[in-house]
Enzyme design. Structure first.
Site, PDB file in Angstrom:
ATOM      1  CE  LYS A 191      34.477  40.446  46.805  1.00 55.62           C
ATOM      2  NZ  LYS A 191      35.489  39.760  45.986  1.00 55.62           N
ATOM      3  CD  GLN A 208      35.435  37.460  42.965  1.00 60.15           C
ATOM      4  OE1 GLN A 208      35.096  38.551  43.398  1.00 60.15           O
ATOM      5  NE2 GLN A 208      35.914  36.506  43.732  1.00 60.15           N
ATOM      6  CG  ASP A 239      40.986  42.630  45.287  1.00 57.25           C
ATOM      7  OD1 ASP A 239      40.372  42.560  46.366  1.00 57.25           O
ATOM      8  OD2 ASP A 239      40.657  42.019  44.258  1.00 57.25           O
TER       9      ASP A 239
END
Ligand code: NDP
Length: 288
Positions: free
Chosen positions: A50, A94, A117
């Protein structure tokens, strides 16, 4: 006739190029902060990918690492700092997080305007109300791939296999918004093969290797395989390989179009994360 492969890697590359062009045109430097707690090997790979992808399109990226025994307060303090940092437009924590940390509390602590997200309750609620907001990256990527294969979605019957907050539920919302007739299946669904056989669009997100068999697929369906499962590679003893939740070879014989694993949904997830971060930097929420 064998299905067409939906090349997620190629679609994602085009999306990343468009993002890079827009960053130059709009003269912004989007900033993505990724938070990693612990040393889970798969998470480390995801986080590295990422960060690298963000830098490749011209964004700034920072990885904040906390030890596996970090406390909830340490993580909340880190997020509070990122929430007020003007260089940071997107914050990604994460998952999964270690057991001592309440993941829902952490997700809720991220500023919804930086929640790239799309997991914050505000963004989940906005999605279900049909309001603009950050949309979770994987389902958003799946929608782009579905439209590649099937531009006219209105009235199509879609089945989402899996009901997680990060994939299944937002996937259901997006398909509904696209005027599909949507069904969500899960571990308590009765006669899953029969339900799958009714679907013009089948999205599999359960995390079970090659669980969906070829004869579950309606002839001519579009199949999106979200699953990422590592299994032994029988052709090369001692080595492993990645497979999806769908028996790809069998499904190829029935579907009209199908995403491969790897090279299907995975690259789209990262590209959509970058797109969300760009929207965060521009102060615009994504139009759906
Ligand atoms: P979760 O484990 O959170 O959810 C799994 C879902 O599948 C649950 O709703 C569960 O039902 C359902 N399920 C499990 N077993 C069965 C079964 N035998 N029959 C029917 N339904 C079943 O998984 P995620 O949504 O987080 O991820 C799903 C998969 O997608 C994983 O392989 C993951 O690695 C992959 N993934 C891939 C991404 C990508 O970028 N390509 C991104 C995110 C995930 P119930 O609710 O009843 O327990």
């Amino acid at each position: 006739m064998a299905a067409r492969t939906i090349d997620g890697a190629a679609v994602a590359k085009r999306l990343r190029e468009k993002i890079a062009e827009k960053i130059v045109a709009r003269r912004v430097v989007p900033g993505l902060a990724v938070v990693l707690v612990g040393d889970d090997p798969a998470s480390q790979v995801y986080v590295r990918n990422k960060g690298r992808a963000a830098e490749e399109v011209g964004m700034k990226s920072w990885t904040h690492r906390l030890p596996a025994d970090a406390t909830q307060k340490q993580l909340l303090d880190l997020i509070a700092g990122l929430n007020i940092d003007p260089q940071v437009h997107g914050i990604l924590v994460q998952l999964p997080l270690p057991k001592q940390i309440d993941a829902q509390a952490i997700i809720a602590a991220v500023d919804p305007a930086k929640d790239v997200d799309g997991f914050h309750p505000v963004n989940a609620g906005r999605l279900s109300l049909g309001l603009p907001g950050f949309v979770p990256c994987t389902p958003r990527g799946c929608m782009i791939l579905i439209r590649e294969a099937l531009p006219d979605l209105a009235g199509r019957k879609a089945l989402v296999l899996g009901r997680s907050n990060i994939v299944g539920k937002p996937m259901m919302q997006l398909l509904l918004r696209a005027d599909c007739t949507v069904m969500v299946a899960h571990s308590k669904t009765r006669d899953l093969p029969a339900e799958c056989r009714t679907a013009d669009i089948l999205v599999a997100a359960i995390g079970k290797p090659e669980f969906v068999r070829g004869d579950w697929i309606k002839p001519g369906a579009v199949v999106i395989d979200v699953g990422i499962n590592r299994i032994d590679n029988l052709a090369q003893p001692g080595k492993s390989k990645l497979v999806g939740d769908v028996a790809y070879g069998e499904a190829m014989e029935r579907a009209a179009a199908i995403t491969p694993v790897p090279g299907g949904v995975g690259p789209m997830t990262i590209a959509c994360l970058l797109e969300n971060t760009l929207w965060g930097a521009l102060g615009e929420v994504m139009g759906l």
